[in-house]
Design an enzyme around this catalytic site. Structure first.
Site, PDB file in Angstrom:
ATOM      1  N   ARG A  39       0.822  -1.214   0.000  1.00 35.27           N
ATOM      2  CA  ARG A  39       0.000   0.000   0.000  1.00 35.27           C
ATOM      3  C   ARG A  39       0.856   1.265   0.000  1.00 35.27           C
ATOM      4  O   ARG A  39       0.472   2.283  -0.590  1.00 35.27           O
ATOM      5  CB  ARG A  39      -0.905  -0.022   1.236  1.00 35.27           C
ATOM      6  CG  ARG A  39      -1.968   1.052   1.279  1.00 35.27           C
ATOM      7  CD  ARG A  39      -2.681   1.062   2.611  1.00 35.27           C
ATOM      8  NE  ARG A  39      -3.858   1.924   2.608  1.00 35.27           N
ATOM      9  CZ  ARG A  39      -4.456   2.363   3.709  1.00 35.27           C
ATOM     10  NH1 ARG A  39      -3.987   2.001   4.901  1.00 35.27           N
ATOM     11  NH2 ARG A  39      -5.507   3.143   3.632  1.00 35.27           N
ATOM     12  N   ASN A  50      -6.949   7.173  -0.040  1.00 33.51           N
ATOM     13  CA  ASN A  50      -6.666   5.753  -0.245  1.00 33.51           C
ATOM     14  C   ASN A  50      -7.577   5.015   0.729  1.00 33.51           C
ATOM     15  O   ASN A  50      -7.505   5.220   1.937  1.00 33.51           O
ATOM     16  CB  ASN A  50      -5.185   5.470   0.035  1.00 33.51           C
ATOM     17  CG  ASN A  50      -4.807   4.024  -0.235  1.00 33.51           C
ATOM     18  OD1 ASN A  50      -5.160   3.137   0.527  1.00 33.51           O
ATOM     19  ND2 ASN A  50      -4.063   3.790  -1.302  1.00 33.51           N
ATOM     20  N   SER A  51      -8.445   4.178   0.200  1.00 33.70           N
ATOM     21  CA  SER A  51      -9.543   3.624   0.992  1.00 33.70           C
ATOM     22  C   SER A  51      -9.074   2.671   2.085  1.00 33.70           C
ATOM     23  O   SER A  51      -7.961   2.133   2.047  1.00 33.70           O
ATOM     24  CB  SER A  51     -10.528   2.894   0.071  1.00 33.70           C
ATOM     25  OG  SER A  51     -11.017   3.764  -0.921  1.00 33.70           O
ATOM     26  N   GLN A  52      -9.955   2.458   3.052  1.00 34.94           N
ATOM     27  CA  GLN A  52      -9.702   1.520   4.137  1.00 34.94           C
ATOM     28  C   GLN A  52      -9.445   0.129   3.545  1.00 34.94           C
ATOM     29  O   GLN A  52     -10.265  -0.394   2.789  1.00 34.94           O
ATOM     30  CB  GLN A  52     -10.904   1.490   5.062  1.00 34.94           C
ATOM     31  CG  GLN A  52     -10.748   0.603   6.276  1.00 34.94           C
ATOM     32  CD  GLN A  52     -11.990   0.637   7.152  1.00 34.94           C
ATOM     33  OE1 GLN A  52     -13.048   1.098   6.745  1.00 34.94           O
ATOM     34  NE2 GLN A  52     -11.864   0.134   8.369  1.00 34.94           N
ATOM     35  N   TYR A  92     -17.680   6.278   1.755  1.00 37.06           N
ATOM     36  CA  TYR A  92     -16.773   6.749   0.711  1.00 37.06           C
ATOM     37  C   TYR A  92     -17.059   8.205   0.402  1.00 37.06           C
ATOM     38  O   TYR A  92     -18.177   8.690   0.591  1.00 37.06           O
ATOM     39  CB  TYR A  92     -16.940   5.926  -0.574  1.00 37.06           C
ATOM     40  CG  TYR A  92     -16.079   4.680  -0.628  1.00 37.06           C
ATOM     41  CD1 TYR A  92     -14.892   4.670  -1.346  1.00 37.06           C
ATOM     42  CD2 TYR A  92     -16.454   3.524   0.041  1.00 37.06           C
ATOM     43  CE1 TYR A  92     -14.094   3.530  -1.402  1.00 37.06           C
ATOM     44  CE2 TYR A  92     -15.674   2.384  -0.008  1.00 37.06           C
ATOM     45  CZ  TYR A  92     -14.490   2.397  -0.733  1.00 37.06           C
ATOM     46  OH  TYR A  92     -13.705   1.268  -0.774  1.00 37.06           O
TER      47      TYR A  92
END
Length: 360
Positions: free
Chosen positions: A36, A90-92, A235
Site C-alpha cells: 500500500r 486511499n480507501s480503508q 466513501y
C-alpha cells in the site's frame, strides 16, 4: 523505528485481513504483492470525527499507511486555504478487500474502475487480472497524474483515462465487472450499460439517512441490474453526486419528549428503510455516554435534534421527528429487517427504481 519496536508493517495488515476472512486464496497473494505504501504520497491527513489532521513524521506516516484506516490524500479538491474537507483518499484496506471479494473477478475478466484515486485498487486488479484487462477512470487530472506515476513506479500499466466515469469509455465495449470507489447518490444506468449481461457492479451508495451502503448488482439480459445490500460503506462522493447543504432556521425550537431512543435508529437496516420512506431527509449522529445524539434535516428547512434520555427539539415546517418515529414504527412492525433483506433495482430510465424489502 523498526517493526520489532512496535511499528505495524504491511504484512501485519495483510495477515489481519486474512485472519478476518476478507482475503481468500488468490487475493491474499495479490495483497502481499502490492504494498500500500507505494500508492500513498508523503503529504497525507488522518480523518478524525471533526477534522482532517496532517500526519507528521515518518513513523506516524507508516503507522497510518499500515493500519486498517483510510488515508486522506487531498483536501478541498486541491484548492488552497479551503475548509479542510477530505476530497480524495486511499480507501480503508478492509473495505477494499470486501469490495474486491464482492466483485468476483475471475481470470480473463475485464474490469472498469470508477475513481482511480491513488491507483492502489487498479494495481491490485492489475496484479490479479493483468494490466491489459484493467481500465480505470479519474475525473481530477492532478489525482490521475499522481496515480499514473505511482502505478508506473510499481510496475503496473493498466488503461487509464481522465474523465467522467458516468460516460462510456470510447472503444472499450462492455466489461465483465465494474467497481466504483467513490460514493454514488444513485446508480446511473449509464454505468450499468458499460457492463455485459451477467456482469457485476459493486458500488457504495451515499444514503441520505445517516449511513452509506455497499451494493452488489447483477446485470440482467434486459439491461436492468439488481442485487443485495452488503453492509455499510463510507466513501467520498463522486463530484457530480455531492449533496448540497440543507438550509435550516435554528431559531424557535419546539420541545417535546422523545418517543424512540435515537440510538435505536442507527442500524443500516433502518437507514435503508427510512431512506426509501423519507427521501431527502438526512440524519447524522454522534455517540454519547448514554447512547447517541442525532440531527435530522429535510430539504424544506425542517430539522430535529434528539439525544438519548433527553427531549426532542424541532425546527421549521412540519413535524420531522414524528415522521421519523412513524417510519420506525413501520420498520418495527416488519420485524426490524436487517440490511441483507433489502435489495436495489436499477432500471433503464437512468435512476434507482427503489429499495425493496425481501422478507425471508
Amino acid at each position: 523505528m523498526s517493526a520489532a519496536q512496535g511499528v505495524r508493517t504491511y504484512p501485519d495488515l495483510v495477515q489481519d485481513l486474512a485472519d478476518r476472512g476478507l482475503l481468500g486464496g488468490r487475493w491474499r497473494q495479490v495483497f502481499d504483492a502490492v504494498p500500500r505504501s507505494l500508492f500513498i504520497p508523503s503529504d497525507v491527513w488522518q480523518q478524525l470525527p471533526d477534522r482532517c489532521e496532517p500526519v507528521v513524521g515518518t513513523d506516524h506516516w507508516l503507522a497510518l499507511v499500515n493500519s486498517d484506516e483510510p488515508v486522506v490524500t487531498q483536501l478541498d479538491d486541491g484548492a488552497e486555504d479551503g475548509p479542510g474537507i477530505a476530497t480524495s483518499s486511499n480507501s480503508q484496506p478492509s473495505m477494499v478487500a470486501r469490495m474486491l471479494g464482492l466483485l468476483q473477478a475471475e481470470d480473463g475478466h475485464r474490469v472498469l474502475e470508477i475513481g482511480t484515486g491513488t491507483g492502489y485498487v487498479a494495481a491490485l486488479l492489475s496484479e490479479r487480472l493483468g494490466d491489459e484487462r484493467v481500465h480505470s477512470v479519474e475525473l481530477d487530472p492532478v489525482v490521475a497524474r499522481q496515480a499514473a506515476e505511482f502505478l508506473a513506479g510499481a510496475g503496473y500499466r493498466p488503461h487509464l483515462r481522465v474523465g467522467d466515469g458516468e460516460q462510456p469509455w470510447p472503444g472499450t465495449g462492455p466489461v465483465d465487472r465494474l467497481i466504483a470507489t467513490c460514493a454514488l447518490r444513485y446508480v446511473p444506468h449509464a454505468l450499468v450499460r458499460q457492463v455485459r449481461a451477467g456482469g457485476i457492479v459493486v458500488a457504495p451508495l451515499a444514503r441520505d439517512f445517516w449511513s452509506g451502503a455497499l451494493v452488489q448488482l447483477h446485470v440482467q439480459d434486459d439491461g436492468t441490474a439488481l442485487g443485495p445490500f452488503c453492509g455499510g460503506a463510507s466513501y467520498m462522493p463522486m463530484r457530480a453526486h455531492r449533496a448540497g447543504p440543507h438550509r435550516v432556521d435554528g431559531a424557535g425550537g419546539r420541545a417535546r419528549a422523545a418517543g424512540v431512543d435515537p440510538a435505536r435508529l442507527l442500524t443500516l437496516g433502518f437507514a435503508l428503510y427510512a431512506g426509501a420512506r423519507l427521501p431527502g431527509v438526512r440524519l447524522v449522529h454522534q455517540d454519547t455516554a448514554d447512547g447517541a445524539r442525532v440531527w435530522a434535516t429535510r430539504e424544506d428547512g425542517a430539522a430535529a435534534t434528539a439525544e438519548t434520555g433527553g427531549d426532542v427539539l424541532q425546527y421549521g415546517p412540519g413535524l420531522l421527528w414524528e415522521d421519523i418515529e412513524q417510519s420506525w414504527l413501520e420498520y418495527d412492525a416488519l420485524g426490524r429487517p436487517g440490511h441483507e433483506q433489502f435489495g436495489l433495482t436499477v432500471t433503464g430510465r437512468g435512476s434507482v427504481s427503489g429499495s425493496v424489502i425481501r422478507m425471508g
